[in-house]
Design an enzyme around this catalytic site. Sequence first.
Site, PDB file in Angstrom:
ATOM      1  N   GLU A  19       0.830  -1.213   0.000  1.00 10.60           N
ATOM      2  CA  GLU A  19       0.000   0.000   0.000  1.00 10.60           C
ATOM      3  C   GLU A  19       0.858   1.253   0.000  1.00 10.60           C
ATOM      4  O   GLU A  19       1.716   1.443   0.874  1.00 10.60           O
ATOM      5  CB  GLU A  19      -0.914   0.018   1.225  1.00 10.60           C
ATOM      6  CG  GLU A  19      -1.817   1.246   1.275  1.00 10.60           C
ATOM      7  CD  GLU A  19      -2.582   1.378   2.574  1.00 10.60           C
ATOM      8  OE1 GLU A  19      -3.567   2.146   2.602  1.00 10.60           O
ATOM      9  OE2 GLU A  19      -2.208   0.731   3.565  1.00 10.60           O
ATOM     10  N   ASP A  62      -5.759   2.150  -1.779  1.00  6.37           N
ATOM     11  CA  ASP A  62      -6.476   3.064  -0.885  1.00  6.37           C
ATOM     12  C   ASP A  62      -6.800   4.314  -1.699  1.00  6.37           C
ATOM     13  O   ASP A  62      -5.917   5.106  -2.041  1.00  6.37           O
ATOM     14  CB  ASP A  62      -5.597   3.407   0.323  1.00  6.37           C
ATOM     15  CG  ASP A  62      -6.353   4.204   1.365  1.00  6.37           C
ATOM     16  OD1 ASP A  62      -7.036   5.183   0.981  1.00  6.37           O
ATOM     17  OD2 ASP A  62      -6.263   3.874   2.554  1.00  6.37           O
ATOM     18  N   GLN A 107      -9.583   0.395  -0.181  1.00  4.67           N
ATOM     19  CA  GLN A 107     -10.011   1.135   1.001  1.00  4.67           C
ATOM     20  C   GLN A 107     -10.500   2.515   0.584  1.00  4.67           C
ATOM     21  O   GLN A 107     -10.012   3.080  -0.416  1.00  4.67           O
ATOM     22  CB  GLN A 107      -8.858   1.254   2.005  1.00  4.67           C
ATOM     23  CG  GLN A 107      -8.454  -0.097   2.595  1.00  4.67           C
ATOM     24  CD  GLN A 107      -7.176  -0.041   3.395  1.00  4.67           C
ATOM     25  OE1 GLN A 107      -6.234   0.657   3.035  1.00  4.67           O
ATOM     26  NE2 GLN A 107      -7.111  -0.795   4.478  1.00  4.67           N
ATOM     27  N   GLU A 137     -12.393   2.728   5.680  1.00  2.00           N
ATOM     28  CA  GLU A 137     -11.268   3.073   6.539  1.00  2.00           C
ATOM     29  C   GLU A 137     -11.228   4.594   6.698  1.00  2.00           C
ATOM     30  O   GLU A 137     -10.437   5.279   6.057  1.00  2.00           O
ATOM     31  CB  GLU A 137      -9.949   2.550   5.952  1.00  2.00           C
ATOM     32  CG  GLU A 137      -8.802   2.652   6.953  1.00  2.00           C
ATOM     33  CD  GLU A 137      -7.436   2.466   6.306  1.00  2.00           C
ATOM     34  OE1 GLU A 137      -6.559   1.882   6.960  1.00  2.00           O
ATOM     35  OE2 GLU A 137      -7.239   2.940   5.176  1.00  2.00           O
TER      36      GLU A 137
END
Length: 258
Positions: free
Chosen positions: A143, A178, A204, A240
């Site tokens: 990530e 993300d 996310q 998140e």
Amino acid sequence: MLKFAANLSMLFTELPFLQRFAAAAEAGFRAVEFLFPYDYPAEEIKRQLDAHQLQLVLFNTPPGDTAAGEWGVAALPGREAEARRDIDQALAYARALECPSLHVMAGVVTPALNAEQCRETFLANVGYAADRAAELGVNIMLEALSPQVRPNYLFSSQWQTLALCDAVQRPNVYVQLDLFHAQLVDGNLTNLITTLNARIGHVQIASVPDRHEPDRGETDYPWLFNALREVNYRGYIAAEYHPANGTLPGLGWVKPWL
């Protein structure tokens, strides 16, 4: 049908950690993730998952010394033995908790470190993690973290993440996309989803720029959800974010999907 998970390190924080599993299930979630499980025995977490019929879909390797500014150690030269102990510990939890994915945290590259050496160290440790994880049927996630949130993290762009995945040369290493960090760094999120496509292992979400509920801010998540459907994304989309005014009042956006 898209699948959504609740991040229990950010949502339901009105409750102690072990009580958040029940709250997530009561809110309609069937899957959860969190940052770190290591303060609790795996058996205790597994009881919560089983009691509330929840699937754990992701967590991170240990962060190192956060008080000293660390956020992962897998990219830090000279810390290889520690990084691999952390990976082994995380995989033991993944096996006990029947978790299909593990995020290997790279680390903050301080000015005293050589960035290229850090990259090579990270690749070697991710290769180690991927080989061990393959024995358990677990996928490894990488990530990118935006400088606004984690200054000097080893990599911040989704294109850097893809290059690292390619360099590792393991079939079970994927991009953890993300979309909050991606918007801050890369933008052009539809193109990212379309181009990365099958390389995406986990998603996310949070609003930009405030990292609250995804039904506010500058990012059009219904559009992006459709883009994920169009590329036949089959993984989870994890909420998140930091609730703006409590977890339950802000869950209206996800109720049609649960």
